[in-house]
Scaffold this motif. Structure first.
Motif, PDB file in Angstrom:
ATOM      1  N   UNK A 140       0.815  -1.211   0.000  1.00 14.65           N
ATOM      2  CA  UNK A 140       0.000   0.000   0.000  1.00 14.65           C
ATOM      3  C   UNK A 140       0.845   1.256   0.000  1.00 14.65           C
ATOM      4  N   UNK A 141       0.223   2.381   0.354  1.00 13.30           N
ATOM      5  CA  UNK A 141       0.938   3.663   0.293  1.00 13.30           C
ATOM      6  C   UNK A 141       1.257   4.203   1.683  1.00 13.30           C
ATOM      7  N   UNK A 142       1.211   3.353   2.692  1.00 18.95           N
ATOM      8  CA  UNK A 142       1.488   3.797   4.058  1.00 18.95           C
ATOM      9  C   UNK A 142       2.983   3.866   4.343  1.00 18.95           C
ATOM     10  N   UNK A 143       3.317   3.670   5.602  1.00 18.15           N
ATOM     11  CA  UNK A 143       4.706   3.801   6.041  1.00 18.15           C
ATOM     12  C   UNK A 143       5.574   2.616   5.611  1.00 18.15           C
ATOM     13  N   UNK A 144       4.981   1.421   5.580  1.00 13.63           N
ATOM     14  CA  UNK A 144       5.766   0.200   5.353  1.00 13.63           C
ATOM     15  C   UNK A 144       6.582   0.227   4.056  1.00 13.63           C
ATOM     16  N   UNK A 215      13.511   6.822   1.460  1.00 12.44           N
ATOM     17  CA  UNK A 215      12.201   7.206   1.989  1.00 12.44           C
ATOM     18  C   UNK A 215      11.526   8.243   1.094  1.00 12.44           C
ATOM     19  N   UNK A 216      12.282   9.219   0.648  1.00 18.69           N
ATOM     20  CA  UNK A 216      11.703  10.266  -0.210  1.00 18.69           C
ATOM     21  C   UNK A 216      11.327   9.697  -1.575  1.00 18.69           C
ATOM     22  N   UNK A 217      12.132   8.751  -2.067  1.00 15.60           N
ATOM     23  CA  UNK A 217      11.787   8.113  -3.338  1.00 15.60           C
ATOM     24  C   UNK A 217      10.423   7.438  -3.249  1.00 15.60           C
ATOM     25  N   UNK A 218      10.185   6.718  -2.160  1.00 15.53           N
ATOM     26  CA  UNK A 218       8.886   6.083  -1.975  1.00 15.53           C
ATOM     27  C   UNK A 218       7.752   7.095  -1.909  1.00 15.53           C
ATOM     28  N   UNK A 219       8.012   8.237  -1.270  1.00 13.64           N
ATOM     29  CA  UNK A 219       6.979   9.274  -1.189  1.00 13.64           C
ATOM     30  C   UNK A 219       6.722   9.916  -2.546  1.00 13.64           C
ATOM     31  N   UNK A 220       7.767  10.022  -3.349  1.00 14.02           N
ATOM     32  CA  UNK A 220       7.578  10.582  -4.693  1.00 14.02           C
ATOM     33  C   UNK A 220       6.737   9.650  -5.557  1.00 14.02           C
ATOM     34  N   UNK A 221       6.954   8.348  -5.397  1.00 18.15           N
ATOM     35  CA  UNK A 221       6.239   7.387  -6.245  1.00 18.15           C
ATOM     36  C   UNK A 221       4.755   7.385  -5.910  1.00 18.15           C
ATOM     37  N   UNK A 222       4.443   7.199  -4.642  1.00 17.24           N
ATOM     38  CA  UNK A 222       3.025   7.202  -4.231  1.00 17.24           C
ATOM     39  C   UNK A 222       2.939   7.339  -2.718  1.00 17.24           C
ATOM     40  N   UNK A 223       2.280   8.384  -2.271  1.00 14.37           N
ATOM     41  CA  UNK A 223       2.131   8.592  -0.831  1.00 14.37           C
ATOM     42  C   UNK A 223       1.124   9.715  -0.593  1.00 14.37           C
ATOM     43  N   UNK A 224       0.621   9.774   0.608  1.00 16.19           N
ATOM     44  CA  UNK A 224      -0.238  10.885   0.983  1.00 16.19           C
ATOM     45  C   UNK A 224       0.325  11.640   2.193  1.00 16.19           C
ATOM     46  N   UNK A 225       1.592  11.330   2.525  1.00 17.31           N
ATOM     47  CA  UNK A 225       2.279  12.027   3.612  1.00 17.31           C
ATOM     48  C   UNK A 225       3.758  12.113   3.303  1.00 17.31           C
TER      49      UNK A 225
END
Length: 283
Positions: A140-144, A215-225
């Protein structure tokens, strides 16, 4: 006999004071020069924005500062920054611990390492960025997924260096200690761990910023935080000031992390020959 000794001590103390004063003056000069360069660059940027270059492309220092102030006032900076730092820290710890735990037995069982080495090399050759969509699809798009991507950035660097640290111990030395009655635990405690420690510390030193990149790469790909999400949202709304403010926040966090790594640098001063792969940033 005492007078020459006292005179020599005084001269030595005066020389030390002169060296300390010279070092202090040099540090102040460097800091003042660096601050002056930053101030000149900011003033030039502010003057050029909207006159020489369209402000849509480069924004301006005042606009970036205004955006940062809005984020601080609304609490967005703390909220998203805490998420990014948490993901990077957990990924760093998880990746480093897993790497050491996997490397330790494999380094001891050289045949097992020779069998599994190609698999690790294949996994290492996969760009960590490419694993982002896979982790997001699974978790999913959470912290994990952000933690896992950060750990992926960290794992292989620490793993390779830990194995190298263990394997650089001469086999003959281990044989001698075994003949003298040392158990495997004694060998690990007195020979292997001290030998591998500089390699592990060197890997930990360079992979902390890499964890932030993951961590930032994951947020760039898909995240809401996260700060990556905040920067991506600013880009989607064509807010150049927001994008630059996000980049500035990430730069400051990495800079603080580097400052926190100073104890590791001091620990490695006695081991200048330790080298580690520099490819973590580009993965």
């Amino acid at each position: 006999m005492n007078e020459p000794t006292s005179a020599g001590t005084a001269v030595l103390e005066a020389t030390r004071r002169a060296h300390r004063a010279a070092r202090t003056a040099e540090r102040r000069f460097l800091l003042a020069t660096r601050a002056g360069i930053v101030i000149v660059a900011l003033v030039a940027w502010e003057l050029a924005s909207g006159t020489l270059i369209r402000s849509f492309y480069v924004s301006s220092p005042s606009a970036v500062a205004e955006t940062l102030a809005e984020w601080v006032t609304s609490g967005e900076l703390v909220y998203h920054g805490a998420f990014t730092v948490t993901a990077a820290f957990l990924g760093y710890v998880f990746g480093a611990v897993a790497a050491v735990l996997v490397a330790w037995p494999l380094a001891m069982l050289r045949t097992a390492y020779r069998i599994t080495e190609p698999y690790f090399l294949v996994a290492y050759s996969i760009p960590a960025v490419a694993m982002g969509p896979v982790f997001i699809l699974w978790f999913g798009i959470g912290l994990t997924p952000k933690v896992l991507i950060a750990a992926y950035f960290v794992f292989f660097i620490v793993f390779i260096n830990t194995v190298a640290g263990f394997q650089q111990v001469p086999t003959g030395l281990l044989d001698v200690t075994r003949v003298m009655g040392a158990s495997r635990r004694d060998q690990l405690r007195t020979i292997l761990l001290p030998s591998a420690l500089p390699f592990v510390l060197a890997a930990l030193r360079i992979t902390l910023p890499a964890a932030m990149i993951g961590a930032v790469t994951g947020e760039f790909i898909s995240s809401n935080r996260g700060l990556g999400y905040l920067t991506r949202a600013a880009a989607a709304s064509y807010s150049t000031a927001g994008v630059l403010a996000g980049v500035l926040c990430l730069s400051v966090i990495v800079l603080v992390m580097n400052l926190l790594l100073r104890p590791l640098r001091h620990a490695l001063r006695w081991q200048p020959d330790v080298d580690v792969p520099q490819a973590a940033d580009g993965r």
